[in-house]
Scaffold this active site. Sequence first.
Site, PDB file in Angstrom:
ATOM      1  N   GLN A 186     -19.657  -3.795  40.206  1.00 43.77           N
ATOM      2  CA  GLN A 186     -19.379  -2.587  39.422  1.00 43.77           C
ATOM      3  C   GLN A 186     -20.572  -1.632  39.446  1.00 43.77           C
ATOM      4  O   GLN A 186     -20.450  -0.482  39.038  1.00 43.77           O
ATOM      5  CB  GLN A 186     -19.115  -2.953  37.959  1.00 43.77           C
ATOM      6  CG  GLN A 186     -17.845  -3.704  37.731  1.00 43.77           C
ATOM      7  CD  GLN A 186     -17.677  -4.161  36.290  1.00 43.77           C
ATOM      8  OE1 GLN A 186     -18.450  -3.794  35.410  1.00 43.77           O
ATOM      9  NE2 GLN A 186     -16.659  -4.957  36.056  1.00 43.77           N
ATOM     10  N   ASP A 239      -2.382  17.810  45.628  1.00 49.41           N
ATOM     11  CA  ASP A 239      -3.582  17.412  44.888  1.00 49.41           C
ATOM     12  C   ASP A 239      -3.926  16.016  45.406  1.00 49.41           C
ATOM     13  O   ASP A 239      -3.031  15.202  45.663  1.00 49.41           O
ATOM     14  CB  ASP A 239      -3.254  17.356  43.390  1.00 49.41           C
ATOM     15  CG  ASP A 239      -4.490  17.104  42.548  1.00 49.41           C
ATOM     16  OD1 ASP A 239      -4.931  18.034  41.868  1.00 49.41           O
ATOM     17  OD2 ASP A 239      -5.002  15.955  42.569  1.00 49.41           O
ATOM     18  N   SER A 240      -5.216  15.729  45.552  1.00 46.23           N
ATOM     19  CA  SER A 240      -5.554  14.461  46.197  1.00 46.23           C
ATOM     20  C   SER A 240      -5.184  13.253  45.349  1.00 46.23           C
ATOM     21  O   SER A 240      -5.170  12.128  45.839  1.00 46.23           O
ATOM     22  CB  SER A 240      -7.021  14.421  46.610  1.00 46.23           C
ATOM     23  OG  SER A 240      -7.852  14.225  45.513  1.00 46.23           O
ATOM     24  N   ASP A 268     -11.055  14.470  44.457  1.00 49.56           N
ATOM     25  CA  ASP A 268     -10.827  13.302  43.589  1.00 49.56           C
ATOM     26  C   ASP A 268     -10.672  11.990  44.358  1.00 49.56           C
ATOM     27  O   ASP A 268     -11.223  10.967  43.955  1.00 49.56           O
ATOM     28  CB  ASP A 268      -9.592  13.527  42.698  1.00 49.56           C
ATOM     29  CG  ASP A 268      -9.856  14.584  41.626  1.00 49.56           C
ATOM     30  OD1 ASP A 268     -11.022  14.969  41.447  1.00 49.56           O
ATOM     31  OD2 ASP A 268      -8.880  15.026  40.985  1.00 49.56           O
ATOM     32  N   THR A 286      -8.476  21.811  45.583  1.00 48.50           N
ATOM     33  CA  THR A 286      -8.991  23.056  45.015  1.00 48.50           C
ATOM     34  C   THR A 286      -9.488  24.026  46.075  1.00 48.50           C
ATOM     35  O   THR A 286      -9.354  25.242  45.923  1.00 48.50           O
ATOM     36  CB  THR A 286     -10.157  22.714  44.057  1.00 48.50           C
ATOM     37  OG1 THR A 286      -9.650  21.810  43.082  1.00 48.50           O
ATOM     38  CG2 THR A 286     -10.704  23.938  43.371  1.00 48.50           C
TER      39      THR A 286
HETATM   40  N1  ASP Z   1      -7.761  17.559  41.558  1.00 46.47           N
HETATM   41  C1  ASP Z   1      -8.306  18.138  42.764  1.00 46.47           C
HETATM   42  C2  ASP Z   1      -7.968  17.218  43.928  1.00 46.47           C
HETATM   43  O1  ASP Z   1      -8.587  16.212  44.090  1.00 46.47           O
HETATM   44  C3  ASP Z   1      -9.764  18.365  42.643  1.00 46.47           C
HETATM   45  C4  ASP Z   1     -10.383  18.921  43.901  1.00 46.47           C
HETATM   46  O2  ASP Z   1      -9.738  19.564  44.691  1.00 46.47           O
HETATM   47  O3  ASP Z   1     -11.561  18.718  44.121  1.00 46.47           O
HETATM   48  O4  ASP Z   1      -7.067  17.503  44.673  1.00 46.47           O
END
Ligand code: ASP
Length: 342
Positions: free
Chosen positions: A277, A58-59, A91, A14
């Site tokens: 956990q 995207d991660s 993420d 993001t």
């Molecule tokens: N879905 C995005 C990612 O992990 C969320 C972020 O960028 O924080 O790439």
Amino acid sequence: MSRPKVLLIYTGGTIGMVADARSGALQAVNLDHLEEQVPELLHMGIALETVAFGTPIDSSDMHPEHWVRIASIIGERYADFDGFVVLHGSDTMAYTASALSFLLENLAKPVILTGSQLPLGTIRTDGKENLLTAIEIAAAKENGKPMVAEVAVYFEYSLYRGNRTVKVHAERFEAFRSPNWPVLAEAGTHIRYDRSALLPARNGPLKVHAHMDNGVGVISLFPGIRAGAVRAQLADPGLKAAVLQTFGSGNGPTDADFLKALHQARERGIVLVNVTQCVGGRVEQGRYQTSRALAEMGVVSGQDLTTEAAITKLMFLLGQGMAAEDVMQRMGTPLCGELSLP
Ligand code: ASP
């Protein structure tokens, strides 16, 4: 005095997004013109260079090969820069940070991962502060030595040890925590470092590892878990090791079928690692009857490892081609601050 040099490695997420002026649709920021989004970059007194993944991801699409790629970029440019900032989706940032901490052996310079919950190009973005302070930390020195000599995550005014982080919130700007390790630094009017929490700089040349083996699984226990389901998971022919996410201080069901499934896997040479956990605290196998059988069959106590660190450490050790016995021995030994012994 010459300006400190920081290499910005953009992988995606993001933070690298801006809204198109007309349509409002999010699109990747042009890194060559990052200062248009963040003009403060021009006044930091830091020489910045950027390198980006060909296609930002995207991660959730991160793969061990990407971790190896980031590590190799750092290795290739290590001598030329004072510090490194990795822009990354939040993420799976805790996994990447953990993996990099193992792949970059003898790291003596800062590698700071950051990202944001809102895109850089939006009014209320958290990305700007995260980016600027991460760069400042990556450039920070004391008596000519880097302040930080480890892989860390910077998010919302706090710096955390990378291999101790977990993502704890899907919306809040304060998205990360390191429940089992103190915050390394807090950014207010000054950046205050907790020297006692930081890893001492390593001696010896940086060694960049290039192999991760993803023959790893995770078995998350819950009341009523079926022994057959556990057995099926452990029967995966590619499996070499599994992380058991257990209850409390490392406990699990005493059901004979369940224990037999684990025992048979151990007999086939599968490495089993016990992590809790719970968000914080450590595994103490044998403290309760419900963890005694695990200890007896040779399940390794993951101590206070996060699941993210346990998975990536296993991938790293298996990637070195180590025998199961050596992997087990090293899983219980701290390599780079990822676990503490009682
Ligand atoms: N879905 C995005 C990612 O992990 C969320 C972020 O960028 O924080 O790439």
